[in-house]
Design a protein around this motif. Structure first.
Motif, PDB file in Angstrom:
ATOM      1  N   ALA A   1      15.732 -28.208 -50.170  1.00  2.00           N
ATOM      2  CA  ALA A   1      14.645 -28.652 -49.308  1.00  2.00           C
ATOM      3  C   ALA A   1      13.591 -29.421 -50.103  1.00  2.00           C
ATOM      4  N   GLY A   2      13.370 -29.008 -51.359  1.00  2.00           N
ATOM      5  CA  GLY A   2      12.413 -29.711 -52.201  1.00  2.00           C
ATOM      6  C   GLY A   2      12.832 -31.142 -52.478  1.00  2.00           C
ATOM      7  N   VAL A   3      14.134 -31.336 -52.713  1.00  2.00           N
ATOM      8  CA  VAL A   3      14.654 -32.680 -52.978  1.00  2.00           C
ATOM      9  C   VAL A   3      14.527 -33.564 -51.744  1.00  2.00           C
ATOM     10  N   PHE A   4      14.865 -33.022 -50.585  1.00  2.00           N
ATOM     11  CA  PHE A   4      15.001 -33.872 -49.396  1.00  2.00           C
ATOM     12  C   PHE A   4      13.848 -33.780 -48.395  1.00  2.00           C
ATOM     13  N   TRP A   5      12.842 -32.927 -48.696  1.00  2.00           N
ATOM     14  CA  TRP A   5      11.716 -32.915 -47.760  1.00  2.00           C
ATOM     15  C   TRP A   5      10.405 -32.410 -48.362  1.00  2.00           C
ATOM     16  N   THR A   6      10.362 -31.145 -48.788  1.00  2.00           N
ATOM     17  CA  THR A   6       9.065 -30.535 -49.096  1.00  2.00           C
ATOM     18  C   THR A   6       8.350 -31.186 -50.274  1.00  2.00           C
ATOM     19  N   LEU A   7       9.074 -31.747 -51.234  1.00  2.00           N
ATOM     20  CA  LEU A   7       8.435 -32.359 -52.399  1.00  2.00           C
ATOM     21  C   LEU A   7       8.375 -33.873 -52.307  1.00  2.00           C
ATOM     22  N   CYS A   8       8.704 -34.406 -51.166  1.00  2.00           N
ATOM     23  CA  CYS A   8       8.601 -35.857 -50.950  1.00  2.00           C
ATOM     24  C   CYS A   8       7.168 -36.208 -50.525  1.00  2.00           C
ATOM     25  N   ASP A   9       6.689 -37.332 -50.976  1.00  2.00           N
ATOM     26  CA  ASP A   9       5.325 -37.757 -50.636  1.00  2.00           C
ATOM     27  C   ASP A   9       5.294 -39.278 -50.393  1.00  2.00           C
ATOM     28  N   PRO A  10       5.242 -39.692 -49.130  1.00  2.00           N
ATOM     29  CA  PRO A  10       5.167 -38.880 -47.912  1.00  2.00           C
ATOM     30  C   PRO A  10       6.533 -38.284 -47.549  1.00  2.00           C
ATOM     31  N   ARG A  11       6.477 -37.248 -46.719  1.00  2.00           N
ATOM     32  CA  ARG A  11       7.714 -36.604 -46.295  1.00  2.00           C
ATOM     33  C   ARG A  11       8.414 -37.439 -45.232  1.00  2.00           C
ATOM     34  N   PRO A  12       9.743 -37.518 -45.286  1.00  2.00           N
ATOM     35  CA  PRO A  12      10.481 -38.245 -44.243  1.00  2.00           C
ATOM     36  C   PRO A  12      10.262 -37.595 -42.874  1.00  2.00           C
ATOM     37  N   ALA A  13      10.382 -38.391 -41.828  1.00  2.00           N
ATOM     38  CA  ALA A  13      10.176 -37.885 -40.467  1.00  2.00           C
ATOM     39  C   ALA A  13      11.350 -37.000 -40.051  1.00  2.00           C
ATOM     40  N   LEU A  14      11.033 -35.793 -39.560  1.00  2.00           N
ATOM     41  CA  LEU A  14      12.037 -34.868 -39.053  1.00  2.00           C
ATOM     42  C   LEU A  14      11.698 -34.478 -37.628  1.00  2.00           C
ATOM     43  N   ARG A  15      12.718 -34.150 -36.869  1.00  2.00           N
ATOM     44  CA  ARG A  15      12.487 -33.632 -35.516  1.00  2.00           C
ATOM     45  C   ARG A  15      11.691 -32.336 -35.607  1.00  2.00           C
ATOM     46  N   GLN A  16      10.913 -32.074 -34.561  1.00  2.00           N
ATOM     47  CA  GLN A  16      10.015 -30.926 -34.581  1.00  2.00           C
ATOM     48  C   GLN A  16      10.767 -29.617 -34.798  1.00  2.00           C
ATOM     49  N   GLU A  17      11.947 -29.482 -34.178  1.00  2.00           N
ATOM     50  CA  GLU A  17      12.692 -28.229 -34.319  1.00  2.00           C
ATOM     51  C   GLU A  17      13.181 -28.021 -35.756  1.00  2.00           C
ATOM     52  N   LEU A  18      13.411 -29.112 -36.487  1.00  2.00           N
ATOM     53  CA  LEU A  18      13.816 -28.980 -37.882  1.00  2.00           C
ATOM     54  C   LEU A  18      12.631 -28.628 -38.771  1.00  2.00           C
TER      55      LEU A  18
ATOM     56  N   GLU B   1      17.583 -43.430 -58.370  1.00  2.00           N
ATOM     57  CA  GLU B   1      17.675 -44.190 -57.123  1.00  2.00           C
ATOM     58  C   GLU B   1      17.242 -43.356 -55.930  1.00  2.00           C
ATOM     59  N   ALA B   2      17.714 -42.110 -55.867  1.00  2.00           N
ATOM     60  CA  ALA B   2      17.376 -41.240 -54.739  1.00  2.00           C
ATOM     61  C   ALA B   2      15.891 -40.898 -54.728  1.00  2.00           C
ATOM     62  N   SER B   3      15.307 -40.660 -55.899  1.00  2.00           N
ATOM     63  CA  SER B   3      13.886 -40.295 -55.942  1.00  2.00           C
ATOM     64  C   SER B   3      13.008 -41.445 -55.467  1.00  2.00           C
ATOM     65  N   ALA B   4      13.422 -42.683 -55.752  1.00  2.00           N
ATOM     66  CA  ALA B   4      12.652 -43.839 -55.287  1.00  2.00           C
ATOM     67  C   ALA B   4      12.696 -43.951 -53.769  1.00  2.00           C
ATOM     68  N   LEU B   5      13.860 -43.716 -53.180  1.00  2.00           N
ATOM     69  CA  LEU B   5      14.002 -43.789 -51.722  1.00  2.00           C
ATOM     70  C   LEU B   5      13.300 -42.623 -51.028  1.00  2.00           C
ATOM     71  N   LEU B   6      13.327 -41.458 -51.678  1.00  2.00           N
ATOM     72  CA  LEU B   6      12.735 -40.265 -51.075  1.00  2.00           C
ATOM     73  C   LEU B   6      11.246 -40.114 -51.413  1.00  2.00           C
ATOM     74  N   HIS B   7      10.732 -40.942 -52.315  1.00  2.00           N
ATOM     75  CA  HIS B   7       9.357 -40.798 -52.804  1.00  2.00           C
ATOM     76  C   HIS B   7       9.143 -39.403 -53.381  1.00  2.00           C
ATOM     77  N   ASN B   8      10.104 -38.997 -54.230  1.00  2.00           N
ATOM     78  CA  ASN B   8      10.109 -37.647 -54.796  1.00  2.00           C
ATOM     79  C   ASN B   8       9.994 -37.735 -56.314  1.00  2.00           C
ATOM     80  N   ALA B   9       8.783 -37.592 -56.828  1.00  2.00           N
ATOM     81  CA  ALA B   9       8.541 -37.715 -58.269  1.00  2.00           C
ATOM     82  C   ALA B   9       9.193 -36.574 -59.048  1.00  2.00           C
ATOM     83  N   TRP B  10       9.264 -35.395 -58.443  1.00  2.00           N
ATOM     84  CA  TRP B  10       9.889 -34.231 -59.112  1.00  2.00           C
ATOM     85  C   TRP B  10      11.352 -34.506 -59.419  1.00  2.00           C
ATOM     86  N   LEU B  11      12.062 -35.071 -58.459  1.00  2.00           N
ATOM     87  CA  LEU B  11      13.482 -35.359 -58.650  1.00  2.00           C
ATOM     88  C   LEU B  11      13.699 -36.357 -59.786  1.00  2.00           C
TER      89      LEU B  11
END
Length: 388
Positions: free
Chosen positions: A28-45, A119-129
């Protein structure tokens, strides 16, 4: 014999759950919680990351619990002073051999499928990755990372050296306890433990203290079991259900209750002590310790953790921890790069989660059945020679 076996089963299950929590927190940290800004997810997710499911994202709670249980299990090792050095060396090898094999796997993955973290960190805006796999590893680096128990090739393994040191100190404690005046020795060790906890040589050294808390847990557990047995004989059969609160309360507080309930309450009514209730590593240590004490003294929870399917996979907890990050950094990231911008991110996230968990279960089982058995044989042969 039955008691120790039963204890091992449910503690294996608890360690397995801790390892799954760490995997989920990292995924979750890689694909959402540590992204800045976080990618848009459906409310239920997004509800996956809100109270009370937010507790599953606290890798610290799981990691601290894993450390405490490692120390607790190590405290059962009876160590004689004359055999101490061979046992410490054998303990070191029990870490080094698995480190070598998983580092070798990570090394091979780098030069075959690769880790597209940049490459993935640039697309996800995830500096931790972006901090992982930043350069091509070499054979000398592989060997150095193995013998020093470093996390260069498998990031989350950085804390294993602290578990090793903590368990070695427990072995030393058990050897000296038999030779020195008991009460004075125990009091002196406790004083050193408390003092060193607030005078750490480096920030992460408190993980050693977490392992040593496993020894304290062992002493506390022995006393609690004797006390509970006596009180149950005196007509208090439901007393153990009190320990259910020791499990549920820290989970509720860690999931957000501490920040949302306790801290606002004390800030409004007792502002002088309100800072004590700000979330910190000390609180998480207490939560992990309380949770384990509660489970160890609550038979219904123990029976739940001994559920047959869970008990069957639980011994693979260490394999899960070993393989989970290389799997995320290779398979999950490659899958993400194939799917990104082709379908909505909510669909991408669901596919990544399902495939990654399925791959984790399969990979950890394959690893345990192949490399795991091989490394166990190697360690047994080496330790048998050391014991001669």
């Amino acid at each position: 014999m039955g008691t120790s076996s039963k204890r091992l089963y449910y503690l294996d299950s608890l360690k397995y759950i801790f390892c799954l929590m760490i995997f989920w927190a990292h995924l979750a940290g890689v694909f959402w919680t540590l992204c800045d800004p976080r990618p848009a997810l459906r409310q239920e997710l997004e509800r996956l990351f809100t109270y009370p499911l937010s507790v599953l994202l606290d890798s610290s709670l799981a990691l601290y619990g894993f450390c405490i249980l490692s120390g607790y299990l190590a405290s059962f090792k009876r160590t004689r002073a004359q055999h101490l050095l061979p046992q410490l060396l054998a303990r070191y090898l029990r870490f080094v051999v698995p480190f070598f094999f998983i580092n070798l796997v990570a090394f091979i993955l780098y030069y075959t499928v690769g880790y597209p973290t940049a490459e993935a960190s640039a697309l996800l805006h995830n500096a931790w990755l972006a901090t992982y796999y930043t350069h091509a590893p070499t054979i000398p680096e592989l060997l150095r990372a193995t013998v020093t128990l470093d996390g260069d090739l498998n990031g989350p393994l950085w804390m294993m050296k602290y578990i090793l040191l903590g368990t070695c100190i427990i072995y030393l404690y058990n050897a000296l306890e038999q030779k020195l005046p008991l009460r004075l020795f125990q009091f002196s060790c406790l004083a050193v433990f408390v003092y060193s906890f607030f005078h750490l040589p480096e920030p992460n050294f408190f993980h050693v203290h977490l392992v040593l808390m496993g020894l304290i847990l062992r002493k506390l557990d022995d006393a609690l079991k004797a006390w509970l047995t006596q009180h149950e004989k005196d007509g208090h059969p439901l007393l153990r259900f009190f320990f259910l609160l020791l499990v549920l309360l820290p989970i509720a507080l860690d999931a957000g209750g501490l920040q949302r309930v306790l801290y606002p309450f004390f800030r409004a009514h007792c502002p002088a002590i309100a800072p004590v209730f700000i979330w910190s590593a000390y609180w998480v240590m207490l939560f992990s310790f309380s949770l384990i004490v509660g489970v160890m003294n609550c038979p219904p929870l123990q029976r739940a953790l001994e559920w047959a399917p869970l008990k069957r996979v639980a011994p693979m907890n260490f394999a899960v921890y070993l393989v989970h990050f290389p799997l995320i950094a290779s398979l999950s990231l490659h899958l993400y790069l194939r799917l990104v911008n082709r379908i909505s991110y909510s669909k991408v996230f669901v596919i990544l989660t399902v495939v990654s968990f399925a791959a984790l279960f399969l990979t950890s089982w394959l690893y345990e059945q192949s490399i795991g058995k091989l490394q166990d044989k190697i360690v047994k042969k080496i330790t048998a020679r050391l014991a001669m």
